[in-house]
Write an enzyme that holds these catalytic residues in place. Structure first.
Site, PDB file in Angstrom:
ATOM      1  N   GLY A 198       0.969  -1.246  -0.043  1.00 20.12           N
ATOM      2  CA  GLY A 198      -0.090  -0.095   0.090  1.00 20.12           C
ATOM      3  C   GLY A 198       1.045   1.314   0.160  1.00 20.12           C
ATOM      4  N   SER A 199       1.249   1.803   1.193  1.00 21.86           N
ATOM      5  CA  SER A 199       2.146   2.845   1.230  1.00 21.86           C
ATOM      6  C   SER A 199       3.451   2.538   0.728  1.00 21.86           C
ATOM      7  CB  SER A 199       2.190   3.155   2.495  1.00 21.86           C
ATOM      8  OG  SER A 199       1.026   3.924   3.281  1.00 21.86           O
ATOM      9  N   SER A 211      -1.791   9.802   6.467  1.00 20.88           N
ATOM     10  CA  SER A 211      -1.285  10.847   7.112  1.00 20.88           C
ATOM     11  C   SER A 211       0.310  10.592   7.280  1.00 20.88           C
ATOM     12  CB  SER A 211      -2.017  11.107   8.233  1.00 20.88           C
ATOM     13  OG  SER A 211      -3.190  11.856   7.965  1.00 20.88           O
ATOM     14  N   THR A 268     -11.039   1.804  -6.388  1.00 18.98           N
ATOM     15  CA  THR A 268     -12.122   2.411  -6.815  1.00 18.98           C
ATOM     16  C   THR A 268     -12.664   2.046  -7.886  1.00 18.98           C
ATOM     17  OG1 THR A 268     -11.613   4.149  -5.130  1.00 18.98           O
ATOM     18  CG2 THR A 268     -13.489   4.582  -6.792  1.00 18.98           C
ATOM     19  N   GLU A 309      -4.666   7.297  -0.776  1.00 17.87           N
ATOM     20  CA  GLU A 309      -3.871   8.141  -1.483  1.00 17.87           C
ATOM     21  C   GLU A 309      -2.619   8.845  -0.781  1.00 17.87           C
ATOM     22  OE1 GLU A 309      -4.970  10.703  -4.876  1.00 17.87           O
ATOM     23  OE2 GLU A 309      -7.089  10.121  -4.562  1.00 17.87           O
ATOM     24  N   GLY A 310      -2.294   8.041   0.053  1.00 19.74           N
ATOM     25  CA  GLY A 310      -1.008   8.385   1.158  1.00 19.74           C
ATOM     26  C   GLY A 310      -1.558   8.792   2.366  1.00 19.74           C
TER      27      GLY A 310
END
Length: 409
Positions: free
Chosen positions: A135-136, A392, A164, A389-390
């Site tokens: 993911g990240s 925090s 999505t 989308e990234g």
């Protein structure tokens, strides 16, 4: 170069009011139903297409707004209407940005229109980057793309997740590894055309929030796509990989943008604008409730404990919007994010959305905890902004690395 301004011009105000009207009259009345159904709100997307709101032309006009404020203005109003339906309407845009950021003019002209379809046959698109173990950490990506020189085709194998519109999309944009030894620098983006054999939908996720937006796994099993479906083309890819190898020899810390990060960098201020819209919606609900709800013989806003919360909520929302607008203006005018201003805008706006929606629930008390009031849904929806989308944490890492010039881990 457009001068930075905090005042929308007359044309922008007209567009803003038009989107706001659609959000108020069409999206909000449908929001609770589609949240409960956890299904793509095709009738609402169809209505958006009928008036030109869901179309390539509309987003192109906003994308090329010389002030940079077209996209964040549109995102804020749509997500003020509802985050789940809003994401169903704009989710195609992430795939489109992936093509715009990495594709040739011919690829843009060929594939982006097919992502939207037309009024009589509405389509959606999907951007597929995240994986079950990546993911990240984009360097951990395992989906492979191998070039078959004999047929001039790329063969894709792997599983994507958190996509999505994944599986229901007309066009999928897939990020895959083409050079495993190059780590995150060895990634490329591919168009998977409609009805390509080997692509299927995996698990559809039942989510905490944004439940009107379809999120699923995408499984790729020997998916063959023509050579021209490599975004940017093979010659450009070969040059980029050679440059990356040379840079790696010169300095192990030198970075080369990969396909996924180019897309995310372009979209982070827009995600920040989505968060601002959700936060603003919750704040407005809380403000109205505080002015009309009476306890001990007076409206609860007469209590400083409530009034000061609302003052802080509005201040934070306005501050978040300013960061989003700054980053959007910098992007459209070609100013580099020397202090990671794009990540700053997404980080701050996301955290504000979580905090403001939680405060709205608190101000409404027991009513805020029920689905009879929209702040409960807004609070659930807001949780996604600090994740997708990234996260925090990743935004803070990007900012810290940019400020320090150090490979902070």
């Amino acid at each position: 170069m457009a001068e930075f301004t905090m005042e929308l011009n007359d044309e922008q105000k007209e567009v803003r009011d038009w989107i706001h009207g659609f959000a108020a009259d069409v999206m909000r009345p449908a929001a609770a139903e589609w949240d409960e159904r956890e299904e793509t709100p095709w009738p609402v997307i169809q209505e958006a297409a009928k008036i030109g709101l869901y179309s390539l032309d509309f987003y192109a006009q906003q994308f090329f707004d010389p002030t940079g404020l077209g996209i964040p203005m549109a995102m804020e109003e749509l997500f003020w209407g509802d985050a789940g339906i809003g994401l169903s309407i704009v989710g195609t845009g992430l795939a489109a940005v992936g093509v715009l950021a990495n594709g040739t003019e011919e690829q843009i002209g060929t594939w982006v229109p097919q992502m939207y379809g037309d009024v009589d046959d509405v389509k959606v698109a999907a951007f597929c980057s995240s994986e079950p173990d990546a993911g990240s950490d984009v360097a951990a990506m395992r989906t492979r793309a191998v070039y078959d020189e004999a047929t001039d085709e790329w063969v894709l194998n792997g599983t994507k997740t958190w996509a999505t519109n994944g599986g229901i999309a007309n066009v999928h944009v897939v990020v895959a590894v083409v050079d495993p030894e190059a780590g995150s620098k060895g990634h490329a983006s591919f168009i998977v055309p409609p009805n390509t054999p080997g692509l299927s939908q995996g698990q559809k996720f039942k989510k905490h929030g944004i439940r009107a937006s379809h999120t699923a796994e995408v499984v790729l099993e020997n998916v063959r796509v023509p050579g021209h479906c490599l975004l940017g083309g093979k010659e450009k890819l070969d040059e980029r990989l050679a440059r990356a190898r040379e840079n790696a020899r010169k300095d192990g810390r030198e970075r080369v943008k990969n396909a996924a990060m180019a897309t995310f960098e372009a979209s982070r201020p827009a995600v920040g604008a989505m968060a601002v819209g959700t936060a603003r919606a919750a704040y407005e609900e809380a403000l109205e409730y505080a002015k009309t709800r009476s306890q001990f013989g007076r409206p609860i806003i007469d209590n400083q404990g409530v009034a000061f919360q609302l003052a802080d909520m509005r201040t934070q929302i306005d501050a978040a919007r300013l960061l989003v607008w700054r980053a959007s203006w910098m992007a459209v005018t070609g100013k580099p994010f020397t202090s990671a201003e794009g990540s700053m805008s997404k980080l701050f706006a996301s955290e504000v959305a979580k905090k403001v929606t939680a405060q709205a629930v608190q101000i409404l008390g027991g009513n805020g905890f029920t689905r009879e009031y929209p702040v409960e849904r807004m609070h659930r929806d807001a949780a996604i902004y600090t994740i997708f989308e990234g996260t925090s944490e990743i935004q803070r890492l990007v900012i810290a690395r940019t400020l320090s010039g150090m490979p902070i881990r």
